[in-house]
Design a protein around this motif. Structure first.
Motif, PDB file in Angstrom:
ATOM      1  N   CYS A   1      -1.431  -1.872   6.215  1.00 60.20           N
ATOM      2  CA  CYS A   1      -2.007  -3.007   5.531  1.00 60.20           C
ATOM      3  C   CYS A   1      -1.296  -4.430   5.967  1.00 60.20           C
ATOM      4  CB  CYS A   1      -1.626  -2.898   4.106  1.00 60.20           C
ATOM      5  SG  CYS A   1       0.231  -3.182   3.687  1.00 60.20           S
TER       6      CYS A   1
ATOM      7  N   CYS B   1       0.842  -1.215   0.007  1.00 57.29           N
ATOM      8  CA  CYS B   1       0.066  -0.010  -0.309  1.00 57.29           C
ATOM      9  C   CYS B   1       0.922   1.181  -0.017  1.00 57.29           C
ATOM     10  CB  CYS B   1      -0.797  -0.034   1.235  1.00 57.29           C
ATOM     11  SG  CYS B   1      -0.295   0.580   2.869  1.00 57.29           S
TER      12      CYS B   1
ATOM     13  N   CYS C   1       3.920  -2.849   8.027  1.00 57.08           N
ATOM     14  CA  CYS C   1       3.114  -1.746   7.759  1.00 57.08           C
ATOM     15  C   CYS C   1       2.012  -1.531   8.583  1.00 57.08           C
ATOM     16  CB  CYS C   1       2.535  -1.784   6.266  1.00 57.08           C
ATOM     17  SG  CYS C   1       1.657  -0.114   5.832  1.00 57.08           S
TER      18      CYS C   1
ATOM     19  N   ALA D   1       1.129   3.451   2.322  1.00 60.86           N
ATOM     20  CA  ALA D   1       2.039   3.488   3.524  1.00 60.86           C
ATOM     21  C   ALA D   1       3.362   2.670   3.650  1.00 60.86           C
ATOM     22  CB  ALA D   1       1.260   3.363   4.652  1.00 60.86           C
ATOM     23  N   CYS D   2       3.122   1.330   2.664  1.00 60.53           N
ATOM     24  CA  CYS D   2       4.411   0.644   2.701  1.00 60.53           C
ATOM     25  C   CYS D   2       5.517   1.349   2.345  1.00 60.53           C
ATOM     26  CB  CYS D   2       4.270  -0.540   1.843  1.00 60.53           C
ATOM     27  SG  CYS D   2       3.102  -1.709   2.370  1.00 60.53           S
TER      28      CYS D   2
END
Ligand SMILES: [Zn+2]
Length: 248
Positions: free
Chosen positions: A246, A170, A243, A172-173
């Motif tokens: 996710c 995602c 993460c 945010a990763c």
């Protein structure tokens, strides 16, 4: 599709990968677009011209004279008007067949959640990390494909975070929410006019591919464009098991 639609979309229908079936998928599709600015302009123009049935467009800003250098969905006469209303008028003039839902608001929280839940694809054309992270969280929660783009100065980046797949990274990763990320805004740093067009046009292409199931998207890859040299690179992205958004 009636005769007028068959004519309007004939150059799509001629493509064996798309055909009438692909065009009908676009007509049945609902795209959520966050931002009617530099990226949102080409995205909205291509989604509408290509016949995406419903386009929900969110932006809380008004058109400013400084926008017109790159935000090509807006006209000089629209300065001072709500961006979503200006965009809706332009899109209606290009393709009255598509339905544009214009939301003149900064969407967040439950509102954003509900909008993402209804969409088949989400396109992020926002210009700040807070919105990008909120959109990403909603896409992870509802397992929706997110087409992300950014452009400042001469540097652009695009990726697809296809949350329909369990092993997909995602946003945010790639950019953790708690990271010290420096906000680089066009208002301060400047932006090369066609850069937003290049990035937004690629975002539109990726969304049309997702909606029709055609080709291979940028899922799991980040595309980096340097418009000064026209060097284009793609780098592989991996899901971060830790993460905060996710990860398991
Ligand atoms: Zn993640």
């Amino acid at each position: 599709m009636d005769d007028q639609e068959l004519l309007r979309y004939s150059r799509h229908i001629l493509l064996p990968e798309l055909g009438i079936e692909g065009q009908e998928r676009l007509r049945a599709a609902h795209a959520l677009l966050i931002g009617a600015g530099g990226l949102g302009s080409p995205i909205a123009l291509y989604l509408a011209s290509a016949g995406v049935g419903i386009i929900t467009l969110c932006d809380h800003d008004n058109v400013d004279l400084t926008n017109l250098q790159r935000q090509i969905v807006h006209r000089t006469a629209a300065v001072g008007r709500a961006k979503v209303e200006s965009a809706r008028d332009t899109l209606a003039a290009i393709n009255p067949e598509v339905r544009v839902v214009a939301l003149n608001e900064r969407v967040a929280g439950e509102r954003l959640d509900a909008l993402v839940a209804q969409a088949d694809v989400v396109l992020d054309g926002s210009d700040n990390f807070a919105t990008r992270h909120a959109v990403n969280r909603a896409c992870v929660a509802h397992r929706k494909p997110l087409v992300s783009g950014a452009g400042v100065r001469f540097d652009g980046q695009i990726s697809v975070f296809d949350m329909r797949k369990p092993d997909a990274p995602c946003y945010a990763c790639l950019f953790p929410e708690d990271a010290e990320s420096e906000e680089v805004r066009c208002a301060v740093m400047g932006v090369f006019a066609p850069l937003t067009g290049i990035v937004g046009t690629i975002q539109a292409a990726e969304a049309l591919k997702i909606l029709t199931g055609v080709g291979t998207t940028l899922a799991g890859r980040l595309m980096l464009i340097d418009a000064l040299t026209m060097d284009v690179r793609t780098i592989a992205l991996k899901k971060d098991a830790r993460c905060a958004v996710c990860g398991s």
